[in-house]
Design an enzyme around this catalytic site. Sequence first.
Site, PDB file in Angstrom:
ATOM      1  N   TYR A 161      42.641  48.523  33.490  1.00  0.00           N
ATOM      2  CA  TYR A 161      43.481  48.704  32.303  1.00  0.00           C
ATOM      3  C   TYR A 161      43.713  47.317  31.703  1.00  0.00           C
ATOM      4  O   TYR A 161      44.833  46.854  31.538  1.00  0.00           O
ATOM      5  CB  TYR A 161      44.799  49.433  32.628  1.00  0.00           C
ATOM      6  CG  TYR A 161      45.243  50.243  31.452  1.00  0.00           C
ATOM      7  CD1 TYR A 161      44.608  51.439  31.131  1.00  0.00           C
ATOM      8  CD2 TYR A 161      46.251  49.787  30.599  1.00  0.00           C
ATOM      9  CE1 TYR A 161      44.974  52.161  30.013  1.00  0.00           C
ATOM     10  CE2 TYR A 161      46.624  50.494  29.479  1.00  0.00           C
ATOM     11  CZ  TYR A 161      45.987  51.688  29.194  1.00  0.00           C
ATOM     12  OH  TYR A 161      46.335  52.397  28.078  1.00  0.00           O
ATOM     13  N   LEU A 162      42.595  46.702  31.390  1.00  0.00           N
ATOM     14  CA  LEU A 162      42.576  45.285  31.050  1.00  0.00           C
ATOM     15  C   LEU A 162      43.279  44.964  29.734  1.00  0.00           C
ATOM     16  O   LEU A 162      43.274  45.765  28.804  1.00  0.00           O
ATOM     17  CB  LEU A 162      41.123  44.800  30.992  1.00  0.00           C
ATOM     18  CG  LEU A 162      40.307  45.015  32.275  1.00  0.00           C
ATOM     19  CD1 LEU A 162      38.875  44.501  32.092  1.00  0.00           C
ATOM     20  CD2 LEU A 162      40.966  44.343  33.473  1.00  0.00           C
ATOM     21  N   HIS A 209      44.143  39.460  31.356  1.00  0.00           N
ATOM     22  CA  HIS A 209      42.975  39.546  32.243  1.00  0.00           C
ATOM     23  C   HIS A 209      41.776  38.828  31.617  1.00  0.00           C
ATOM     24  O   HIS A 209      41.045  38.103  32.303  1.00  0.00           O
ATOM     25  CB  HIS A 209      42.563  41.008  32.446  1.00  0.00           C
ATOM     26  CG  HIS A 209      43.558  41.860  33.184  1.00  0.00           C
ATOM     27  ND1 HIS A 209      44.161  42.958  32.597  1.00  0.00           N
ATOM     28  CD2 HIS A 209      44.020  41.804  34.444  1.00  0.00           C
ATOM     29  CE1 HIS A 209      44.953  43.532  33.488  1.00  0.00           C
ATOM     30  NE2 HIS A 209      44.897  42.864  34.609  1.00  0.00           N
ATOM     31  N   ASP A 266      51.655  36.630  38.393  1.00  0.00           N
ATOM     32  CA  ASP A 266      52.004  37.052  39.750  1.00  0.00           C
ATOM     33  C   ASP A 266      52.067  35.791  40.613  1.00  0.00           C
ATOM     34  O   ASP A 266      51.182  35.526  41.424  1.00  0.00           O
ATOM     35  CB  ASP A 266      50.960  38.042  40.270  1.00  0.00           C
ATOM     36  CG  ASP A 266      50.911  39.284  39.402  1.00  0.00           C
ATOM     37  OD1 ASP A 266      51.696  40.202  39.643  1.00  0.00           O
ATOM     38  OD2 ASP A 266      50.098  39.331  38.440  1.00  0.00           O
ATOM     39  N   SER A 269      49.511  45.618  32.516  1.00  0.00           N
ATOM     40  CA  SER A 269      48.994  46.982  32.347  1.00  0.00           C
ATOM     41  C   SER A 269      50.157  47.971  32.286  1.00  0.00           C
ATOM     42  O   SER A 269      50.088  48.991  31.617  1.00  0.00           O
ATOM     43  CB  SER A 269      48.084  47.348  33.522  1.00  0.00           C
ATOM     44  OG  SER A 269      47.063  46.381  33.662  1.00  0.00           O
TER      45      SER A 269
HETATM   46  P1  AMP Z   1      46.357  43.191  37.959  1.00  0.00           P
HETATM   47  O1  AMP Z   1      45.291  43.972  37.260  1.00  0.00           O
HETATM   48  O2  AMP Z   1      47.735  43.443  37.471  1.00  0.00           O
HETATM   49  O3  AMP Z   1      46.239  43.259  39.464  1.00  0.00           O
HETATM   50  O4  AMP Z   1      46.079  41.667  37.594  1.00  0.00           O
HETATM   51  C1  AMP Z   1      44.843  41.067  37.856  1.00  0.00           C
HETATM   52  C2  AMP Z   1      44.957  39.589  37.632  1.00  0.00           C
HETATM   53  O5  AMP Z   1      45.350  39.334  36.291  1.00  0.00           O
HETATM   54  C3  AMP Z   1      46.019  38.936  38.536  1.00  0.00           C
HETATM   55  O6  AMP Z   1      45.543  37.665  38.972  1.00  0.00           O
HETATM   56  C4  AMP Z   1      47.183  38.767  37.586  1.00  0.00           C
HETATM   57  O7  AMP Z   1      48.044  37.717  37.935  1.00  0.00           O
HETATM   58  C5  AMP Z   1      46.469  38.486  36.280  1.00  0.00           C
HETATM   59  N1  AMP Z   1      47.328  38.776  35.134  1.00  0.00           N
HETATM   60  C6  AMP Z   1      48.038  39.914  34.921  1.00  0.00           C
HETATM   61  N2  AMP Z   1      48.770  39.800  33.792  1.00  0.00           N
HETATM   62  C7  AMP Z   1      48.515  38.569  33.292  1.00  0.00           C
HETATM   63  C8  AMP Z   1      48.979  37.841  32.143  1.00  0.00           C
HETATM   64  N3  AMP Z   1      49.853  38.369  31.287  1.00  0.00           N
HETATM   65  N4  AMP Z   1      48.497  36.598  31.939  1.00  0.00           N
HETATM   66  C9  AMP Z   1      47.612  36.047  32.808  1.00  0.00           C
HETATM   67  N5  AMP Z   1      47.150  36.677  33.904  1.00  0.00           N
HETATM   68  C10 AMP Z   1      47.588  37.916  34.143  1.00  0.00           C
END
Ligand code: AMP
Length: 288
Positions: free
Chosen positions: A32-33, A37, A157, A193
């Site tokens: 759900y990029l 991401h 995170d 997401s």
């Molecule tokens: P997730 O799909 O939520 O597991 O996130 C995957 C990666 O994207 C993780 O390393 C997150 O820290 C990073 N990420 C999520 N949201 C953001 C954002 N707003 N800005 C930068 N990186 C993000």
Amino acid sequence: MRTVVSIAAMQRLARDLRRRGTRIGFVPTMGYLHAGHLSLVRRARQLVGRRGKVVVSIYVNPTQFGPKEDLSRYPRDLKRDLKLCRGEGADVVFTPNDREMYPGKAGGDYSTYVVEEKLSPGMEGASRPGHFRGVTTVVAKLFNIVQPDVAVFGAKDFQQAAVIRRMVRDLNFPLRIVVAPTLREADGLAMSSRNKYLQGQLRTQGIVLWRSIQKARTAVRGSSKAISAARLKADLKKFIQSEPAARLDYVEFFDPETLAPVSEVVRGTQMALAVFIGKTRLIDNAKL
Ligand code: AMP
């Protein structure tokens, strides 16, 4: 761009790339990029260059969700994700399934986990028991499958990035971890997401996390002395609860390296918070 589903095929591809001296940059995601991401995908490309390969994994990892959490309703849209990855110039999208990632788990026969013990217990770990065990386990598995030279994580995170850095150091994974800045919406809401769950009034109230960070920053920068963490927490709790749909889960002030809580907040102290907006749990953090 190639889509790879099987673990064996991904390992084969990684082995062939490495044998040819091609650098692999890796961005693990749950799909759900959004633009946050994609900024990590761009960073991975910068790190491995045009001749390197950028691998994005899309996998909603069940072991990092608690029994009462949003695993089944976590947003998914693989078709759109693939399009976004292609548009960003990713080379490989790895989309494994639960059956292969956790063989035998349904019958209680999956039994190996990776646990980081020092940085995990506080904050997210305290609010979400078992969460980081799931994260370190899946990331260790993904590193063994994708065999990257460099992996990019988001500062969004913050604790997760610290836990993974520690795991890589402690378990001698032969790769480099890069942490990229948090991307935000125009009003300051950190991209996530889960923001999809925020409609109308809830979306407006979601800004309270960023506002809290700014409030703390203003307090710290406007003061010549350290500020009591307990005092700042109480003020921020009041501020957050003044939004009708908001409920503070935690707000913490800590050392950005050790994640140890501090009692006195100064410039450079890291702040992190988790807030429920209705049923949606949002997190954010920043250096003050
Ligand atoms: P997730 O799909 O939520 O597991 O996130 C995957 C990666 O994207 C993780 O390393 C997150 O820290 C990073 N990420 C999520 N949201 C953001 C954002 N707003 N800005 C930068 N990186 C993000």
